[in-house]
Design a protein around this motif. Sequence first.
Motif, PDB file in Angstrom:
ATOM      1  N   HIS A  29       0.809  -1.720  -0.128  1.00 34.12           N
ATOM      2  CA  HIS A  29      -0.176   0.142   0.149  1.00 34.12           C
ATOM      3  C   HIS A  29       0.946   1.187  -0.413  1.00 34.12           C
ATOM      4  CE1 HIS A  29      -3.165  -2.323   1.357  1.00 34.12           C
ATOM      5  NE2 HIS A  29      -3.883  -1.280   0.872  1.00 34.12           N
ATOM      6  N   ASP A  30       1.974   1.196   0.968  1.00 34.94           N
ATOM      7  CA  ASP A  30       2.360   2.503   0.655  1.00 34.94           C
ATOM      8  C   ASP A  30       3.473   2.414  -0.134  1.00 34.94           C
ATOM      9  OD1 ASP A  30       2.223   2.336   3.659  1.00 34.94           O
ATOM     10  OD2 ASP A  30       4.140   1.438   4.200  1.00 34.94           O
ATOM     11  N   ALA A  31       3.699   1.659  -1.025  1.00 32.66           N
ATOM     12  CA  ALA A  31       4.482   1.493  -1.938  1.00 32.66           C
ATOM     13  C   ALA A  31       3.908   2.891  -3.280  1.00 32.66           C
ATOM     14  CB  ALA A  31       5.338   0.884  -2.511  1.00 32.66           C
ATOM     15  N   TYR A  32       3.049   2.077  -2.970  1.00 35.90           N
ATOM     16  CA  TYR A  32       1.904   2.477  -4.915  1.00 35.90           C
ATOM     17  C   TYR A  32       1.416   3.878  -4.248  1.00 35.90           C
ATOM     18  CZ  TYR A  32       0.751  -1.521  -6.762  1.00 35.90           C
ATOM     19  OH  TYR A  32       0.888  -3.210  -7.575  1.00 35.90           O
ATOM     20  N   VAL A  33       1.584   4.887  -2.721  1.00 35.20           N
ATOM     21  CA  VAL A  33       0.778   5.816  -2.302  1.00 35.20           C
ATOM     22  C   VAL A  33       2.096   6.659  -2.462  1.00 35.20           C
ATOM     23  CG1 VAL A  33       0.759   7.509  -0.336  1.00 35.20           C
ATOM     24  CG2 VAL A  33      -0.527   5.405  -0.562  1.00 35.20           C
ATOM     25  N   VAL A  34       3.433   6.316  -2.157  1.00 36.46           N
ATOM     26  CA  VAL A  34       4.743   6.823  -2.137  1.00 36.46           C
ATOM     27  C   VAL A  34       5.378   6.995  -3.612  1.00 36.46           C
ATOM     28  CG1 VAL A  34       6.381   4.741  -2.824  1.00 36.46           C
ATOM     29  CG2 VAL A  34       6.836   7.374  -1.484  1.00 36.46           C
ATOM     30  N   VAL A  35       4.286   6.485  -4.472  1.00 38.04           N
ATOM     31  CA  VAL A  35       5.215   6.496  -6.448  1.00 38.04           C
ATOM     32  C   VAL A  35       4.462   7.357  -7.204  1.00 38.04           C
ATOM     33  CG1 VAL A  35       5.073   5.472  -8.741  1.00 38.04           C
ATOM     34  CG2 VAL A  35       6.320   4.417  -6.293  1.00 38.04           C
ATOM     35  N   THR A  36       2.633   7.740  -6.279  1.00 45.16           N
ATOM     36  CA  THR A  36       1.993   8.641  -6.710  1.00 45.16           C
ATOM     37  C   THR A  36       2.343   9.994  -6.569  1.00 45.16           C
ATOM     38  OG1 THR A  36       0.095   7.167  -7.253  1.00 45.16           O
ATOM     39  CG2 THR A  36      -0.476   9.479  -7.502  1.00 45.16           C
ATOM     40  N   ALA A  37       2.802   9.993  -5.267  1.00 45.17           N
ATOM     41  CA  ALA A  37       2.416  10.890  -4.761  1.00 45.17           C
ATOM     42  C   ALA A  37       3.910  12.017  -5.114  1.00 45.17           C
ATOM     43  CB  ALA A  37       2.896  10.701  -2.984  1.00 45.17           C
ATOM     44  N   VAL A  38       5.000  10.969  -4.982  1.00 44.92           N
ATOM     45  CA  VAL A  38       6.408  11.570  -5.138  1.00 44.92           C
ATOM     46  C   VAL A  38       6.393  12.871  -7.043  1.00 44.92           C
ATOM     47  CG1 VAL A  38       8.916  11.013  -5.930  1.00 44.92           C
ATOM     48  CG2 VAL A  38       7.720   9.902  -4.341  1.00 44.92           C
ATOM     49  N   TRP A  39       5.156  11.597  -7.705  1.00 44.46           N
ATOM     50  CA  TRP A  39       5.410  12.322  -9.346  1.00 44.46           C
ATOM     51  C   TRP A  39       4.261  13.903  -9.194  1.00 44.46           C
ATOM     52  CZ3 TRP A  39       7.324  10.645 -13.582  1.00 44.46           C
ATOM     53  CH2 TRP A  39       7.908   9.404 -14.208  1.00 44.46           C
ATOM     54  N   VAL A  40       3.654  13.451  -8.556  1.00 51.04           N
ATOM     55  CA  VAL A  40       2.437  14.989  -7.879  1.00 51.04           C
ATOM     56  C   VAL A  40       3.608  16.056  -7.250  1.00 51.04           C
ATOM     57  CG1 VAL A  40       0.485  15.247  -7.075  1.00 51.04           C
ATOM     58  CG2 VAL A  40       0.081  14.017  -8.268  1.00 51.04           C
ATOM     59  N   ILE A  41       4.351  15.695  -5.963  1.00 55.90           N
ATOM     60  CA  ILE A  41       4.856  16.413  -5.878  1.00 55.90           C
ATOM     61  C   ILE A  41       5.746  16.825  -6.309  1.00 55.90           C
ATOM     62  CG2 ILE A  41       6.239  17.345  -3.652  1.00 55.90           C
ATOM     63  CD1 ILE A  41       4.475  15.590  -2.259  1.00 55.90           C
ATOM     64  N   PHE A  42       7.011  16.069  -7.031  1.00 58.56           N
ATOM     65  CA  PHE A  42       8.212  16.382  -7.800  1.00 58.56           C
ATOM     66  C   PHE A  42       7.341  17.594  -9.137  1.00 58.56           C
ATOM     67  CE2 PHE A  42      11.743  14.437  -6.543  1.00 58.56           C
ATOM     68  CZ  PHE A  42      12.687  14.219  -7.180  1.00 58.56           C
ATOM     69  N   SER A  43       6.714  17.897  -9.906  1.00 55.51           N
ATOM     70  CA  SER A  43       6.321  18.401 -10.173  1.00 55.51           C
ATOM     71  C   SER A  43       5.749  19.634  -9.950  1.00 55.51           C
ATOM     72  CB  SER A  43       4.782  17.665 -11.312  1.00 55.51           C
ATOM     73  OG  SER A  43       5.281  16.754 -12.126  1.00 55.51           O
ATOM     74  N   PHE A  44       5.312  19.485  -8.804  1.00 56.56           N
ATOM     75  CA  PHE A  44       4.467  20.924  -8.053  1.00 56.56           C
ATOM     76  C   PHE A  44       5.743  21.805  -7.770  1.00 56.56           C
ATOM     77  CE2 PHE A  44       3.884  23.364  -4.045  1.00 56.56           C
ATOM     78  CZ  PHE A  44       2.942  24.411  -4.229  1.00 56.56           C
ATOM     79  N   PHE A  45       6.493  21.112  -6.796  1.00 55.95           N
ATOM     80  CA  PHE A  45       8.152  22.605  -6.782  1.00 55.95           C
ATOM     81  C   PHE A  45       8.799  22.451  -8.036  1.00 55.95           C
ATOM     82  CE2 PHE A  45       7.101  20.476  -2.338  1.00 55.95           C
ATOM     83  CZ  PHE A  45       7.655  21.699  -1.637  1.00 55.95           C
ATOM     84  N   GLY A  46       8.856  21.217  -8.865  1.00 50.67           N
ATOM     85  CA  GLY A  46       9.294  22.044 -10.432  1.00 50.67           C
ATOM     86  C   GLY A  46       9.101  22.567 -11.261  1.00 50.67           C
ATOM     87  N   MET A  47       7.729  23.174 -10.794  1.00 56.25           N
ATOM     88  CA  MET A  47       7.227  24.682 -11.293  1.00 56.25           C
ATOM     89  C   MET A  47       7.391  25.747 -11.252  1.00 56.25           C
ATOM     90  SD  MET A  47       2.756  24.612 -10.341  1.00 56.25           S
ATOM     91  CE  MET A  47       2.564  24.603  -8.837  1.00 56.25           C
ATOM     92  N   PHE A  48       8.268  25.802  -9.858  1.00 56.19           N
ATOM     93  CA  PHE A  48       8.692  27.079  -8.973  1.00 56.19           C
ATOM     94  C   PHE A  48       9.591  27.586  -9.932  1.00 56.19           C
ATOM     95  CE2 PHE A  48       7.519  25.997  -4.395  1.00 56.19           C
ATOM     96  CZ  PHE A  48       6.418  25.641  -5.228  1.00 56.19           C
ATOM     97  N   PRO A  49      10.518  27.560 -10.641  1.00 57.37           N
ATOM     98  CA  PRO A  49      11.830  28.121 -11.369  1.00 57.37           C
ATOM     99  C   PRO A  49      10.724  28.237 -12.679  1.00 57.37           C
ATOM    100  CG  PRO A  49      12.543  25.480 -10.815  1.00 57.37           C
ATOM    101  CD  PRO A  49      11.040  26.307 -11.025  1.00 57.37           C
ATOM    102  N   PHE A  50       9.788  28.378 -13.035  1.00 59.79           N
ATOM    103  CA  PHE A  50       8.854  28.861 -14.399  1.00 59.79           C
ATOM    104  C   PHE A  50       7.997  29.623 -13.742  1.00 59.79           C
ATOM    105  CE2 PHE A  50       9.052  24.900 -16.081  1.00 59.79           C
ATOM    106  CZ  PHE A  50       9.546  24.366 -17.017  1.00 59.79           C
TER     107      PHE A  50
END
Length: 485
Positions: A68-89
């Motif tokens: 269960h943790d693995a599925y949550v962490v994989v999805t959450a990481v991609w969403v959160i990485f994209s959130f912080f990745g938009m800051f430079p723009f």
Amino acid sequence: MVNFRIISKIIGSLLFIEAFFMAWCVAIAFYYHEDDTLAFLLSMLLTFGSAFLFLLAGRKAENTLSRHDAYVVVTAVWVIFSFFGMFPFLIHGSITNITDAYFETISGFTTTGASILDDVEVLPHGILFWRSLTQWIGGLGIVFFTIAILPSLVGGSVKVFAAEATGPIKAKMHPRLSTTAKWIWSIYLFLTIGCGISFWVAGMDWYDALNYSMTTTATGGFAIHNESTEYFHSPTIDYISITFQFLSGINFTLLYICIFKGKIKSIFRNSELKLYISIVAGATLWIMYLLFTRMDYDLEKSFRCALFQVVSFMTTTGMFNDDAGTWPHITWVILGVVMYLGACAGSTSGGFKCIRGVMVLKVIRNNFRQILHPNAVLPVKINGISIPQSKLVALFAFFTLTMLMILVTATIMIVVGIDNTNAITIALSCVSNVGPTLGTQIGPVMSWSGLPDVIKWLLCPLMLMGRLEIMTVLVLFTPNFWKEN
């Protein structure tokens, strides 16, 4: 239940890695003395600070993950990485709209390559490098990268690998998954360096070669010129790009066996690779004939443009050396089919994957045989290995879900006023992580800036589900997932 402490700890550690990658962009911005240096410094500090808070929240977590943790962490990481990745723009002002900034970033990390930027050539070097870097990071998977460099961080790395890896069959080259991850990333790095050097020798400067090598081997397609590789007007660069796009679409485990183990014959016995090569060859010859007879292209140009677009669409790279939107409409159908199918599992490409295509063909063949021999036991074998019934059920569930997602998304877009061809190919492009679309409103060489904001938000999860192959994300929305047992 889901252990949010370990998830928070992993997300915090991964955000440190994202901040480290932003530091590379600071160096690029500083080297060119442009105005994006401060944007990356602030973005890096925000990401570092948030990483620290996530780590603080997970400081007492045990270093083990449940499924269960693995599925949550994989999805959450991609969403959160994209959130912080938009800051430079946003901080730099390259993109002023949060919707557009998030769309551009998640399109990068998922290697979709759909861009809302109408003119990328006005952007500073650091921002362009960050766009390319997001695709290179996402090429093999954000969490999979962590397994390679910090295996001890992900206690349930096998479960994480199963949640993030593409294709119905997860091959391992070594009993230790972290060693497998290191070998696969070594091949990825080898391809990237080889591609960059080849581009540089062919006439690109070091910066162009670096960016195009990252987006080519990631099969992402973000370009630093509005005309993509067509900007260079170089057949040599086109053929180099075709070669490395094609290689990046091959299963990396197979490349490892071929390059490092010297088992060349395994290539000729691999069913998936045979289908991959056959479709590329067949589609190229068909489109080449159409360009030669209907578009008055000469023989070499018709071959090169046809091969480039077929490989680009099938590997879900999305680069272009010609405007396929001006080609005969029958070529759109061909490109749409290869766009959906995709290249090989275990590569950086998206799509349905050739391995599933092989499985479908063998199931159909067995059904015909079953009609003639009702009592026969006919297992489905891929490269001599029997595929269990559960994998075949999952195969058709995956096919059904992708078709439903494309149909529903396309219908919503048609309702808001997007033409039928564009609506279907945009949905197909996002679920297959391809990038370009085919149509009149938004062509293969155009940006996606004209889409309504609500449609962009609709396409963001579609790109994510396409990259994580749907089930990893959708399972989070099932009631049984959140029950204690």
